[in-house]
Design a protein around this motif. Structure first.
Motif, PDB file in Angstrom:
ATOM      1  N   ALA A   1       0.688  -1.143   0.030  1.00 25.10           N
ATOM      2  CA  ALA A   1      -0.022   0.039  -0.007  1.00 25.10           C
ATOM      3  C   ALA A   1       0.909   1.217   0.029  1.00 25.10           C
ATOM      4  O   ALA A   1       1.886   1.362   0.544  1.00 25.10           O
ATOM      5  CB  ALA A   1      -0.962   0.028   1.124  1.00 25.10           C
ATOM      6  N   LYS A   2       0.329   2.174  -0.703  1.00 31.14           N
ATOM      7  CA  LYS A   2       0.967   3.707  -0.724  1.00 31.14           C
ATOM      8  C   LYS A   2       0.242   4.510   0.039  1.00 31.14           C
ATOM      9  O   LYS A   2      -0.842   4.278   0.448  1.00 31.14           O
ATOM     10  CB  LYS A   2       1.236   3.881  -2.365  1.00 31.14           C
ATOM     11  CG  LYS A   2       2.262   3.079  -3.176  1.00 31.14           C
ATOM     12  CD  LYS A   2       2.502   3.588  -4.301  1.00 31.14           C
ATOM     13  CE  LYS A   2       3.199   2.661  -5.130  1.00 31.14           C
ATOM     14  NZ  LYS A   2       3.528   3.064  -6.708  1.00 31.14           N
ATOM     15  N   GLY A   3       1.074   5.784   0.240  1.00 27.46           N
ATOM     16  CA  GLY A   3       0.320   6.654   1.286  1.00 27.46           C
ATOM     17  C   GLY A   3      -0.653   7.386   0.604  1.00 27.46           C
ATOM     18  O   GLY A   3      -1.633   7.993   1.371  1.00 27.46           O
ATOM     19  N   GLY A   4      -1.136   7.487  -0.442  1.00 31.41           N
ATOM     20  CA  GLY A   4      -2.198   8.341  -1.090  1.00 31.41           C
ATOM     21  C   GLY A   4      -3.479   7.774  -0.595  1.00 31.41           C
ATOM     22  O   GLY A   4      -4.329   8.864  -0.401  1.00 31.41           O
ATOM     23  N   VAL A   5      -3.679   6.718  -0.369  1.00 29.29           N
ATOM     24  CA  VAL A   5      -4.939   6.357  -0.029  1.00 29.29           C
ATOM     25  C   VAL A   5      -5.430   6.657   1.440  1.00 29.29           C
ATOM     26  O   VAL A   5      -6.595   7.257   1.795  1.00 29.29           O
ATOM     27  CB  VAL A   5      -5.401   4.674  -0.103  1.00 29.29           C
ATOM     28  CG1 VAL A   5      -4.239   3.982   0.934  1.00 29.29           C
ATOM     29  CG2 VAL A   5      -6.768   4.391   0.370  1.00 29.29           C
ATOM     30  N   ILE A   6      -4.121   6.677   2.380  1.00 32.02           N
ATOM     31  CA  ILE A   6      -4.377   7.083   3.776  1.00 32.02           C
ATOM     32  C   ILE A   6      -4.630   8.586   3.642  1.00 32.02           C
ATOM     33  O   ILE A   6      -5.356   9.173   4.427  1.00 32.02           O
ATOM     34  CB  ILE A   6      -3.076   6.927   4.461  1.00 32.02           C
ATOM     35  CG1 ILE A   6      -2.850   5.203   4.381  1.00 32.02           C
ATOM     36  CG2 ILE A   6      -3.248   7.114   5.884  1.00 32.02           C
ATOM     37  CD1 ILE A   6      -3.843   4.392   4.904  1.00 32.02           C
ATOM     38  N   TYR A   7      -3.800   9.616   3.044  1.00 30.24           N
ATOM     39  CA  TYR A   7      -4.034  10.695   2.767  1.00 30.24           C
ATOM     40  C   TYR A   7      -5.423  11.187   2.421  1.00 30.24           C
ATOM     41  O   TYR A   7      -6.154  11.979   2.940  1.00 30.24           O
ATOM     42  CB  TYR A   7      -2.908  11.380   2.035  1.00 30.24           C
ATOM     43  CG  TYR A   7      -3.261  13.210   1.703  1.00 30.24           C
ATOM     44  CD1 TYR A   7      -2.586  13.793   2.393  1.00 30.24           C
ATOM     45  CD2 TYR A   7      -3.666  13.620   0.583  1.00 30.24           C
ATOM     46  CE1 TYR A   7      -2.637  15.331   2.357  1.00 30.24           C
ATOM     47  CE2 TYR A   7      -4.005  14.836   0.675  1.00 30.24           C
ATOM     48  CZ  TYR A   7      -3.402  15.766   1.215  1.00 30.24           C
ATOM     49  OH  TYR A   7      -3.267  17.105   0.998  1.00 30.24           O
ATOM     50  N   LEU A   8      -6.002  10.379   1.325  1.00 32.41           N
ATOM     51  CA  LEU A   8      -7.235  10.857   0.882  1.00 32.41           C
ATOM     52  C   LEU A   8      -8.100  10.468   1.981  1.00 32.41           C
ATOM     53  O   LEU A   8      -9.262  11.442   2.151  1.00 32.41           O
ATOM     54  CB  LEU A   8      -7.535   9.921  -0.420  1.00 32.41           C
ATOM     55  CG  LEU A   8      -8.968   9.902  -0.776  1.00 32.41           C
ATOM     56  CD1 LEU A   8      -9.348  11.361  -1.739  1.00 32.41           C
ATOM     57  CD2 LEU A   8      -9.090   8.933  -2.074  1.00 32.41           C
ATOM     58  N   ALA A   9      -8.435   9.462   2.489  1.00 32.57           N
ATOM     59  CA  ALA A   9      -9.309   9.046   3.612  1.00 32.57           C
ATOM     60  C   ALA A   9      -9.266  10.031   4.676  1.00 32.57           C
ATOM     61  O   ALA A   9     -10.353  10.387   5.096  1.00 32.57           O
ATOM     62  CB  ALA A   9      -9.217   7.565   4.145  1.00 32.57           C
ATOM     63  N   GLN A  10      -8.156  10.497   5.221  1.00 30.12           N
ATOM     64  CA  GLN A  10      -7.796  11.225   6.548  1.00 30.12           C
ATOM     65  C   GLN A  10      -8.781  12.656   5.975  1.00 30.12           C
ATOM     66  O   GLN A  10      -9.496  13.115   6.542  1.00 30.12           O
ATOM     67  CB  GLN A  10      -6.577  11.554   6.812  1.00 30.12           C
ATOM     68  CG  GLN A  10      -6.570  12.316   8.209  1.00 30.12           C
ATOM     69  CD  GLN A  10      -4.973  12.584   8.518  1.00 30.12           C
ATOM     70  OE1 GLN A  10      -4.519  13.534   7.857  1.00 30.12           O
ATOM     71  NE2 GLN A  10      -4.773  12.067   9.344  1.00 30.12           N
TER      72      GLN A  10
END
Length: 220
Positions: free
Chosen positions: A135-144
């Protein structure tokens, strides 16, 4: 004489072919699909997380069983233009960008679309070039930033063509096959500042949740 053909002109045909192909597949759901539908009905922001190699099956499942009222990330390449047009004909909104080019702008645009149009986001968390199942960080940033829960999804077609030479081992479900869909528990991301350490922790948490979905023999 070689006659050049603009591949984007094929997008209506490809969209029709995709619909016909997906219509032959029998999806069998494992997990709480009603959770997604209920949160969708209540207008809770959602990000559907999937591996790049399972994109064909899960896009079809979403189109037939959840909703095409989503926003999807597509690369800025020429191939991406064709994919974007096909997805738009399926009802998706698309934003152009990836972790390698235009990623931050695409994330911000996706958040605006999610809020303005009440769309779910679809995110291939190990794309566009891998490593596979990391997993890359973009999905975490988007969800937050969107205040969204992440829903892990996995697809296991019974009969499929696997492209072993591709980095993602892309799986193409064969027509008229059954396809097992696994729906994970909603994951709320941290509200902490996304430092390098925090981001790595959240990425690992999502990876574990996704790799835990599915029949044990297929987990990898």
């Amino acid at each position: 004489m070689k006659i050049p053909i603009d591949p984007t002109r094929l997008s209506p045909f490809l969209a029709t072919l995709y619909r016909l192909w997906i219509a032959t597949i029998r999806f069998e759901v494992h997990g709480d699909l009603q959770c997604i539908l209920a949160k969708r009905e209540q207008r809770h922001p959602l990000v559907l997380a999937l591996w790049h190699g399972e994109l064909f099956s899960l896009t079809g499942f979403g189109h037939t069983s959840i909703s095409s009222d989503v926003v999807t990330f597509v690369s800025q390449s020429k191939d991406g233009e064709v994919i974007a047009q096909v997805l738009e004909k399926l009802g998706h909104a698309t934003v152009r960008g990836s972790s390698t080019r235009g990623g931050v702008r695409a994330l911000l645009q996706a958040i605006r679309v999610m809020v303005r149009e009440n769309r779910m986001a679809v995110f291939t968390v190990d794309g566009p070039r891998g490593p596979r199942h990391k997993a890359k960080g973009g999905v975490i940033y988007l969800a937050q930033k969107a205040g969204a829960a992440i829903i892990p999804l996995r697809a296991y077609p019974v009969r499929k063509k696997v492209f072993h030479r591709s980095w993602d081992r892309f799986a193409l479900p064969l027509p008229f096959t059954r396809c097992h869909i696994y729906v994970g528990e909603p994951m709320a991301v941290t509200t902490e500042k996304l430092t390098e350490e925090t981001l790595a922790r959240e990425q690992e948490r999502l990876e574990k949740a996704m790799l835990a979905l599915g029949p044990e023999k297929d987990q990898q």
